[in-house]
Scaffold this motif. Structure first.
Motif, short mmCIF file in Angstrom:
data_model
loop_
_atom_site.label_atom_id
_atom_site.label_comp_id
_atom_site.label_asym_id
_atom_site.label_seq_id
_atom_site.Cartn_x
_atom_site.Cartn_y
_atom_site.Cartn_z
N MET A 1 0.84 -1.20 0.00
CA MET A 1 0.00 0.00 0.00
C MET A 1 0.88 1.25 0.00
O MET A 1 1.85 1.33 0.74
CB MET A 1 -0.91 0.00 1.24
CG MET A 1 -1.82 1.22 1.33
SD MET A 1 -2.83 1.20 2.83
CE MET A 1 -3.77 2.71 2.57
N GLN A 2 0.52 2.21 -0.84
CA GLN A 2 1.26 3.46 -0.90
C GLN A 2 0.93 4.33 0.32
O GLN A 2 -0.24 4.53 0.65
CB GLN A 2 0.89 4.23 -2.17
CG GLN A 2 1.59 5.58 -2.32
CD GLN A 2 3.09 5.45 -2.49
OE1 GLN A 2 3.56 4.54 -3.16
NE2 GLN A 2 3.84 6.35 -1.88
N LEU A 3 1.96 4.80 1.02
CA LEU A 3 1.77 5.64 2.20
C LEU A 3 1.86 7.10 1.79
O LEU A 3 2.93 7.60 1.43
CB LEU A 3 2.83 5.31 3.25
CG LEU A 3 2.63 5.88 4.65
CD1 LEU A 3 1.34 5.34 5.26
CD2 LEU A 3 3.81 5.56 5.54
N ASN A 4 0.73 7.80 1.84
CA ASN A 4 0.70 9.21 1.45
C ASN A 4 0.96 10.11 2.66
O ASN A 4 0.72 9.73 3.81
CB ASN A 4 -0.67 9.56 0.85
CG ASN A 4 -0.95 8.79 -0.43
OD1 ASN A 4 -0.05 8.61 -1.26
ND2 ASN A 4 -2.17 8.31 -0.58
N SER A 5 1.43 11.30 2.38
CA SER A 5 1.68 12.26 3.46
C SER A 5 0.35 12.76 4.02
O SER A 5 -0.70 12.66 3.38
CB SER A 5 2.52 13.44 2.95
OG SER A 5 1.82 14.12 1.91
N LEU A 6 0.41 13.29 5.22
CA LEU A 6 -0.75 13.88 5.89
C LEU A 6 -0.69 15.39 5.71
O LEU A 6 0.29 16.02 6.09
CB LEU A 6 -0.73 13.50 7.38
CG LEU A 6 -1.70 14.24 8.32
CD1 LEU A 6 -3.14 13.97 7.93
CD2 LEU A 6 -1.43 13.83 9.77
N LYS A 7 -1.73 15.95 5.13
CA LYS A 7 -1.76 17.39 4.90
C LYS A 7 -2.79 18.03 5.81
O LYS A 7 -3.97 17.68 5.78
CB LYS A 7 -2.08 17.68 3.43
CG LYS A 7 -0.97 17.21 2.48
CD LYS A 7 -1.29 17.52 1.04
CE LYS A 7 -0.17 17.04 0.13
NZ LYS A 7 -0.46 17.27 -1.31
N ILE A 8 -2.31 18.95 6.64
CA ILE A 8 -3.17 19.71 7.55
C ILE A 8 -3.00 21.18 7.20
O ILE A 8 -2.05 21.84 7.61
CB ILE A 8 -2.78 19.46 9.02
CG1 ILE A 8 -2.82 17.96 9.36
CG2 ILE A 8 -3.71 20.24 9.95
CD1 ILE A 8 -2.24 17.62 10.72
N LYS A 9 -3.89 21.66 6.34
CA LYS A 9 -3.77 23.01 5.79
C LYS A 9 -2.39 23.18 5.14
O LYS A 9 -2.03 22.45 4.24
CB LYS A 9 -4.07 24.07 6.85
CG LYS A 9 -5.55 24.13 7.21
CD LYS A 9 -5.88 25.37 8.05
CE LYS A 9 -7.37 25.52 8.22
NZ LYS A 9 -7.70 26.69 9.05
N ASP A 10 -1.57 24.13 5.67
CA ASP A 10 -0.27 24.36 5.04
C ASP A 10 0.83 23.48 5.62
O ASP A 10 1.99 23.60 5.24
CB ASP A 10 0.13 25.84 5.17
CG ASP A 10 0.23 26.29 6.62
OD1 ASP A 10 -0.33 25.62 7.50
OD2 ASP A 10 0.88 27.32 6.88
N LEU A 11 0.48 22.57 6.54
CA LEU A 11 1.46 21.62 7.07
C LEU A 11 1.44 20.34 6.25
O LEU A 11 0.37 19.82 5.94
CB LEU A 11 1.13 21.26 8.53
CG LEU A 11 1.47 22.24 9.64
CD1 LEU A 11 1.04 21.64 10.98
CD2 LEU A 11 2.95 22.57 9.66
N GLU A 12 2.61 19.83 5.93
CA GLU A 12 2.68 18.53 5.27
C GLU A 12 3.53 17.61 6.12
O GLU A 12 4.70 17.88 6.39
CB GLU A 12 3.26 18.64 3.86
CG GLU A 12 3.26 17.30 3.15
CD GLU A 12 3.42 17.40 1.64
OE1 GLU A 12 3.41 16.35 0.98
OE2 GLU A 12 3.57 18.53 1.13
N VAL A 13 2.92 16.51 6.55
CA VAL A 13 3.58 15.53 7.42
C VAL A 13 3.90 14.31 6.57
O VAL A 13 3.00 13.64 6.08
CB VAL A 13 2.66 15.15 8.61
CG1 VAL A 13 3.37 14.20 9.56
CG2 VAL A 13 2.18 16.41 9.34
N LYS A 14 5.19 14.06 6.39
CA LYS A 14 5.62 13.02 5.48
C LYS A 14 5.05 11.65 5.82
O LYS A 14 4.59 10.91 4.96
CB LYS A 14 7.16 12.96 5.47
CG LYS A 14 7.73 11.93 4.51
CD LYS A 14 9.25 11.92 4.58
CE LYS A 14 9.82 10.81 3.68
NZ LYS A 14 11.30 10.73 3.80
N VAL A 15 5.10 11.28 7.10
CA VAL A 15 4.57 9.99 7.56
C VAL A 15 3.32 10.26 8.38
O VAL A 15 3.40 10.97 9.39
CB VAL A 15 5.62 9.23 8.41
CG1 VAL A 15 5.07 7.88 8.85
CG2 VAL A 15 6.92 9.05 7.62
#
Length: 356
Positions: A1-15
């Motif tokens: 399964m491809q693990l996508n980043s977590l996007k919280i508005k202008d924050l991008e969380v790689k894992v």
């Protein structure tokens, strides 16, 4: 399964893994910065964060304020490119003050549970801090979204959905927990996803839903991502890491415990919790623990009638006095069998997700 980043508005969380806030003193800047450096969100617990300060006993609030500022600054210094959060319980005395201080100190996110954080948007006004309530039902998620929008023209930046298998204080009644089944978190997450979708469509926003409580392996993570969650929160899994801020004897208590050693307990906070059975729990159930000092940590606690001081019990845990401590744990705490680095753990989880 491809693990996508977590996007919280202008924050991008790689894992897309949030390390759960664990107090007292279990997740401070050491653990939080290590998780942030590996691409997740590292979270400091604000609960009695100043217990190591020289004047903690005499000036508890001032010591906690000073320590919270120091822990946030240290975490951001150790993980300059990482995302650092703070977990602040609504049930805490001086909750408003600690939220404002965390936002002013530059916390990237604030996560609030142990009650509904009805005024959280107002408390972080003027900052870029992202905010999230912890909920345990679709109904609670709807209340938060509706209330925040009506009162502050703001919606949650993300929502943490905590199920009955979590550690620490639980948002369920004791009798509800005793009849729960293993797939309950899936049902709650689905309910919250349905609620959130209504607000996303109505206001053209994205509100990530984070699953929490009893999540232990990469396969568990993959299951919730497939269900529609944007990420997960994991607390207990990070306890037996080298960077966890607690004493090694606290970590060893998890390594040495069995599934049968984990039980539900009543907390002075007024909520049930899950903990490792030990000498302390036996004494507390018999009413043999005296409260000699009140730290004014929780609004609902009355030192004249409480069965024990939860602050002292949790401080003892962090300091390694495990026989005289409350050892909060998620339902899978017994599965910790060795101490690893945060890097090793994060790599293992990511690999397991990709294989799932």
């Amino acid at each position: 399964m491809q693990l996508n980043s977590l996007k919280i508005k202008d924050l991008e969380v790689k894992v897309p893994i949030i390390q759960g806030g664990m107090g007292v003193g279990i997740s401070l800047s050491g653990l939080a910065s290590a998780v942030a450096n590996e691409g997740g969100i590292g979270v400091i617990s604000a609960a009695q964060v100043g217990f190591k300060e020289h004047d903690f006993l005499e000036n508890t609030k001032e010591a906690n304020i000073r320590a919270l500022k120091k822990e946030i600054a240290r975490a951001k210094e150790l993980a300059p490119k990482g995302v650092i959060g703070v977990n602040i319980m609504v049930a805490m005395n001086d909750y408003d003050d600690f939220v404002k201080i965390a936002a002013e100190a530059g916390a990237d996110v604030i996560i609030s549970g142990a009650g509904l954080p009805t005024d959280l948007p107002k408390l972080v006004e003027g900052s870029n801090t992202k905010i999230a309530p912890i909920v345990s039902s679709g109904k609670a998620a709807k209340i938060m979204c509706k209330l925040w929008h009506e009162r502050f023209s703001r919606l949650p930046d993300f929502v943490v959905v905590e199920g009955p298998e979590a550690g620490g204080h639980l948002g369920f009644k004791l009798n509800e927990l005793e009849v729960r089944t293993d797939d309950t978190l899936e049902h709650i997450v689905q309910d919250v996803l349905n609620v959130v979708k209504e607000f996303e469509h109505k206001f053209d926003v994205k509100i990530p839903v984070i699953a929490a409580g009893g999540i232990y392996t990469g396969a568990d993570i993959a299951r919730f991502l497939k269900l529609g969650a944007s990420g997960v929160q994991m607390g207990t899994r990070f306890i037996c890491t080298e960077e966890c801020d607690a004493d090694v004897e606290y970590k060893n208590a998890f390594i040495n415990c069995n599934k049968e050693d984990i039980q539900l307990v009543k907390s002075p906070v007024g909520m049930p919790g899950r903990a490792i059975r030990n000498k302390f729990i036996e004494q507390a159930s018999e009413g043999n623990i005296k409260v000699t000092k009140c730290f004014r940590c929780i609004r609902k606690c009355n030192p004249a009638t409480t069965v024990y001081c939860i602050s002292r019990a949790l401080i003892n845990a962090a300091e390694g006095d495990v026989d005289n401590a409350l050892l909060f744990t998620g339902s899978n705490g017994y599965r910790n069998d060795k101490i690893v680095t945060v890097k090793e753990l994060m790599n293992e989880l990511v690999s397991e997700v990709e294989q799932a």
